[in-house]
Design an enzyme around this catalytic site. Structure first.
Site, PDB file in Angstrom:
ATOM      1  N   HIS A  46     -16.580   5.701  -2.542  1.00  0.00           N
ATOM      2  CA  HIS A  46     -15.299   4.979  -2.597  1.00  0.00           C
ATOM      3  C   HIS A  46     -15.592   3.484  -2.514  1.00  0.00           C
ATOM      4  O   HIS A  46     -16.568   3.061  -1.856  1.00  0.00           O
ATOM      5  CB  HIS A  46     -14.400   5.427  -1.453  1.00  0.00           C
ATOM      6  CG  HIS A  46     -12.999   4.911  -1.573  1.00  0.00           C
ATOM      7  ND1 HIS A  46     -12.626   3.642  -1.213  1.00  0.00           N
ATOM      8  CD2 HIS A  46     -11.893   5.507  -2.061  1.00  0.00           C
ATOM      9  CE1 HIS A  46     -11.354   3.470  -1.457  1.00  0.00           C
ATOM     10  NE2 HIS A  46     -10.876   4.578  -1.977  1.00  0.00           N
ATOM     11  N   LYS A 102      -7.787   7.358   4.651  1.00  0.00           N
ATOM     12  CA  LYS A 102      -8.551   6.165   5.021  1.00  0.00           C
ATOM     13  C   LYS A 102      -8.643   6.078   6.552  1.00  0.00           C
ATOM     14  O   LYS A 102      -8.821   7.129   7.205  1.00  0.00           O
ATOM     15  CB  LYS A 102      -7.937   4.921   4.383  1.00  0.00           C
ATOM     16  CG  LYS A 102      -7.934   5.002   2.857  1.00  0.00           C
ATOM     17  CD  LYS A 102      -7.670   3.669   2.186  1.00  0.00           C
ATOM     18  CE  LYS A 102      -7.821   3.780   0.685  1.00  0.00           C
ATOM     19  NZ  LYS A 102      -7.680   2.487  -0.003  1.00  0.00           N
ATOM     20  N   GLU A 122     -11.096   3.710 -10.075  1.00  0.00           N
ATOM     21  CA  GLU A 122     -10.193   2.970  -9.192  1.00  0.00           C
ATOM     22  C   GLU A 122     -10.569   1.498  -9.208  1.00  0.00           C
ATOM     23  O   GLU A 122     -11.526   1.087  -8.543  1.00  0.00           O
ATOM     24  CB  GLU A 122     -10.346   3.451  -7.738  1.00  0.00           C
ATOM     25  CG  GLU A 122      -9.719   4.741  -7.394  1.00  0.00           C
ATOM     26  CD  GLU A 122      -9.465   4.840  -5.882  1.00  0.00           C
ATOM     27  OE1 GLU A 122     -10.313   4.443  -5.074  1.00  0.00           O
ATOM     28  OE2 GLU A 122      -8.373   5.283  -5.530  1.00  0.00           O
TER      29      GLU A 122
HETATM   30  O1  G3P Z   1      -8.727   6.558  -2.569  1.00  0.00           O
HETATM   31  C1  G3P Z   1      -7.528   6.094  -3.128  1.00  0.00           C
HETATM   32  C2  G3P Z   1      -7.223   4.710  -2.664  1.00  0.00           C
HETATM   33  O2  G3P Z   1      -8.329   3.868  -2.730  1.00  0.00           O
HETATM   34  C3  G3P Z   1      -6.032   4.108  -3.364  1.00  0.00           C
HETATM   35  O3  G3P Z   1      -5.402   3.284  -2.447  1.00  0.00           O
HETATM   36  O4  G3P Z   1      -3.443   2.411  -1.259  1.00  0.00           O
HETATM   37  O5  G3P Z   1      -3.796   1.855  -3.686  1.00  0.00           O
HETATM   38  O6  G3P Z   1      -3.120   4.170  -3.014  1.00  0.00           O
HETATM   39  P1  G3P Z   1      -3.860   2.910  -2.623  1.00  0.00           P
END
Ligand code: G3P
Length: 224
Positions: free
Chosen positions: A95, A14, A143
């Site tokens: 994303h 990120k 996600e």
């Molecule tokens: O691209 C993966 C990301 O969006 C997940 O974030 O911090 O929950 O692992 P996190």
């Protein structure tokens, strides 16, 4: 094109200050060290760091985004050709923090494949997963945005979204592989994600913001 064997771990840097510039190289080297234990780990630094990271590690480096623009007058766009030339092996697309409309997603996937970039298309629910599977990316990554950065793993908070996404993708494009992400940080989260039918995970804060990212990565792979 690099071949990614399941389970695939994709670490998204990120724009975290812990993984920018030379710190991006250090984070990637930690992933390279852990990958040497026989697991495919992909790193996704910020775009300006891709060349620097890809020149210093031997694991796949992905972009966090790619546009569907080709050569010509597309100021400010990120072309698949330029990413390939910078050492990228693939790109995350759509994303939740870099959302595109369906036409731009389709163009980005096509341009990425023309430059032999592996594509990971991010989705937020089963419907968008089904729609994105029809665009034939290499991977779809489900996600739920509300779990991103929460530390509450999707594999525990909403296992159904993973199993239903896997089902939808296999019905529409059996060749598309499914990853899941959001809140993943521990070995049990990765194991659960695999048991739900995904072929790996996308993650970020659990590793990047960890006091000891190396120990966090080792914990992540301890059960596979
Ligand atoms: O691209 C993966 C990301 O969006 C997940 O974030 O911090 O929950 O692992 P996190």
């Amino acid at each position: 094109m690099v071949k990614l064997e399941s389970p695939v771990i994709v670490l998204n840097f990120k724009t975290y200050s812990q993984a920018v510039g030379e710190k991006a190289v250090e984070m990637a080297k930690i992933c390279e060290e852990v990958a040497a234990q026989g697991i495919d780990i992909v790193v996704a630094p910020q775009i300006p760091d891709i060349y620097r990271v890809a020149s210093r590690v031997n694991i796949p480096v992905f972009s966090q985004h790619v546009d569907g623009a080709g050569a010509g007058s597309f100021t400010g766009h990120i072309t698949a050709e330029a990413l390939r030339g910078s050492g990228s092996a693939g790109s995350i697309i759509n994303h939740s923090e870099r959302r595109l409309n369906i036409a731009d997603i389709d163009a980005a996937v096509q341009k990425a494949h023309e430059s032999e970039l592996i594509t990971i298309l991010c989705t937020n629910n089963v419907n968008t997963t089904a729609a994105c599977a029809a665009l034939s990316p290499d991977f779809v990554a489900i996600e739920p945005p509300q779990l991103i950065g929460s530390g509450i793993p999707v594999s525990k908070a909403d296992p159904g979204i993973v199993t239903d996404s896997v089902k939808a993708v296999k019905q529409i494009s059996p060749g598309v592989r499914v990853l899941c992400g959001a809140g993943i940080s521990k070995g049990e989260d990765l194991k659960a994600a695999i048991e739900l039918g995904s072929e790996g995970v996308l993650l970020a804060s659990g590793i990047i913001k960890a006091k000891d990212p190396r120990a966090a990565m080792q914990d992540l792979i301890k059960l596979i």
